[in-house]
Enzyme design. Structure first.
Site, short mmCIF file in Angstrom:
data_model
loop_
_atom_site.label_atom_id
_atom_site.label_comp_id
_atom_site.label_asym_id
_atom_site.label_seq_id
_atom_site.Cartn_x
_atom_site.Cartn_y
_atom_site.Cartn_z
CE1 TYR A 298 -3.36 -2.46 0.51
CE2 TYR A 298 -4.77 -0.48 1.21
CZ TYR A 298 -4.76 -1.85 0.78
OH TYR A 298 -6.04 -2.33 0.47
CE LYS B 154 1.53 -17.41 -2.72
NZ LYS B 154 0.86 -18.87 -2.86
CG ASP C 280 -2.47 -20.03 -1.55
OD1 ASP C 280 -1.80 -19.87 -0.26
OD2 ASP C 280 -1.88 -20.53 -2.47
CG ASP D 164 -8.09 -4.57 1.45
OD1 ASP D 164 -9.03 -3.96 2.01
OD2 ASP D 164 -8.22 -4.43 0.07
CG ASP E 280 -13.85 -6.85 1.49
OD1 ASP E 280 -13.69 -6.09 2.55
OD2 ASP E 280 -14.36 -6.43 0.55
C1 IPM Z 1 -10.61 -1.05 3.77
C2 IPM Z 1 -10.75 -0.50 2.56
C3 IPM Z 1 -9.70 0.77 1.91
C4 IPM Z 1 -8.12 -0.33 2.12
C5 IPM Z 1 -9.63 1.46 0.59
C6 IPM Z 1 -10.91 2.26 0.84
C7 IPM Z 1 -8.58 2.22 0.55
O1 IPM Z 1 -10.89 -1.26 1.48
O2 IPM Z 1 -10.48 -0.33 4.74
O3 IPM Z 1 -10.57 -2.18 3.60
O4 IPM Z 1 -7.96 -1.02 0.94
O5 IPM Z 1 -7.54 -0.42 2.98
MG MG Z 2 -11.08 -3.37 2.20
#
Ligand code: IPM
Ligand code: MG
Length: 351
Positions: free
Chosen positions: A135, A186, A218, A242, A246
């Protein structure tokens, strides 16, 4: 308790307004100060993270953040995109430790896309490093390539000190839970991950009571949907965290349920739902405010020393779900479908 309130874009505005309403019912003394951020920051002052917004965030005791992102600004240069606001805040305030708990509320096990018995009772904590990795690694950019066209490049890098401090956060968090940490990397391919694994293993020696295991990312992505209850605390880098967070959110029924805390070394923090600005449903009053309300609970606990109030708030959310209130994202037949505002009011009444 001074709180910087940064609603941002899209549904960010709605869910923050409703969360403030709920916080107002706790009977505590808050001073809320609001400032624009993301696309709203760009619209107000030409930058996604305006100077005044950053200054406010720096002097507040905690930051309550909505979401940023607006398709209107998708074609701006990287430095002006709404997402830069949250990345800039994380970096400027050194919020390196991102806690993303994923808990399946009994009442919502049916809303998960996995079979209820796979997720029922799930309670994991993803500890994501938040200020390093690909990042922020330099160099990055888009440049001319020897073969003619252009090439894009980013740099994955982690220093030992960065790895060590996030490992410690994970081990300490595990002490308050089941004392199990799985470090995700990884290391079969990446040098960065090889160092990660070595340093996490070293650091674990100071935490003899913690059982540490390692897993490739993975495989972890696969195990999270195969048998998520094998995990307790997962510690990982910025990019993997990240993606995995999700994925973990969907185990709980909806990404609209997951709160997060981003902490510095002194427990000052920024609190935000892990979901984005959801432009497709913005302004419709149907977004789920619970991830933000639960983020406010984390704020009370981690930055404001109000553990009892945090528990009250989390209890009220549970009761609201038990009583059948559901926004569209977690709706199942036979329940009561409600709007953003109705959900927040239901929580406030149950405090
Ligand atoms: C998160 C989001 C952010 C990230 C974006 C909005 C920059 O996806 O907080 O998970 O990638 O960290
Ligand atoms: Mg995110």
């Amino acid at each position: 308790m001074k709180i910087a309130v940064l609603p941002g874009d899209g549904i960010g505005k709605e869910i923050i307004a409703e969360t403030l309403k709920v916080l107002g019912r706790l009977g505590l003394k808050f001073e809320f100060e609001e400032a624009p951020v993301g696309g709203a920051g760009y619209a107000a002052s030409g930058h996604p993270l305006p100077q005044e917004t950053l200054a406010l965030a720096k002097q507040a005791d905690a930051i309550l953040f909505g979401a940023v992102g607006d398709p209107k600004y998708d074609n701006l240069e990287s430095a002006k995109r709404p997402e830069q606001a949250i990345l800039g805040l994380r970096k400027a305030l050194e919020l390196f430790a991102n806690l993303r708990p994923a808990q399946v509320y009994e009442e919502l096990a049916d809303a998960s896309s996995l079979r209820a018995e796979v997720v029922a009772g799930l309670d994991i904590l993803i500890v994501r490093e938040l200020t390093g990795d690909i990042y922020f690694g330099e160099p990055k950019g888009i440049r001319a390539h020897a073969s003619g066209g252009r090439e894009g490049f980013d740099t994955m890098r982690y220093s030992e000190a960065e790895i060590r401090r996030i490992a410690r956060v994970a081990f300490e968090a595990a002490r308050k839970r089941s004392r199990k940490v799985c470090s995700v990397d990884k290391a079969n391919v990446l040098e960065t991950s090889r160092l990660w694994r070595e340093v996490v293993t070293q650091e674990a020696k100071q935490f003899g009571d913690i059982a540490l295991s390692h897993m490739y990312v993975d495989n972890c992505a696969m195990q999270l949907v195969r048998n998520p209850k094998q995990f307790d605390v997962i510690v990982t880098g910025n990019l993997f965290g990240d993606i995995l967070s999700d994925e973990a959110s969907m185990l709980t029924g909806s990404i609209g349920m997951l709160p997060s805390a981003s902490l510095d070394a002194n427990n000052k923090g920024l609190y935000e739902p892990i979901h984005g600005s959801a432009p497709d449903i913005a302004g419709k009053g149907i977004a789920n405010p619970l991830a933000t309300i639960l983020s406010a609970a984390l704020m009370l606990r981690h930055s404001l020393n109000q553990g009892a109030a945090a528990q009250r708030l989390e209890g009220a959310v549970k009761k609201t779900l038990r009583d059948g209130f559901r926004t569209a994202d977690i709706y199942t037949a036979g329940k009561r479908k409600v709007s953003t505002a109705e959900m927040a009011s239901a929580v406030a009444e149950r405090l």
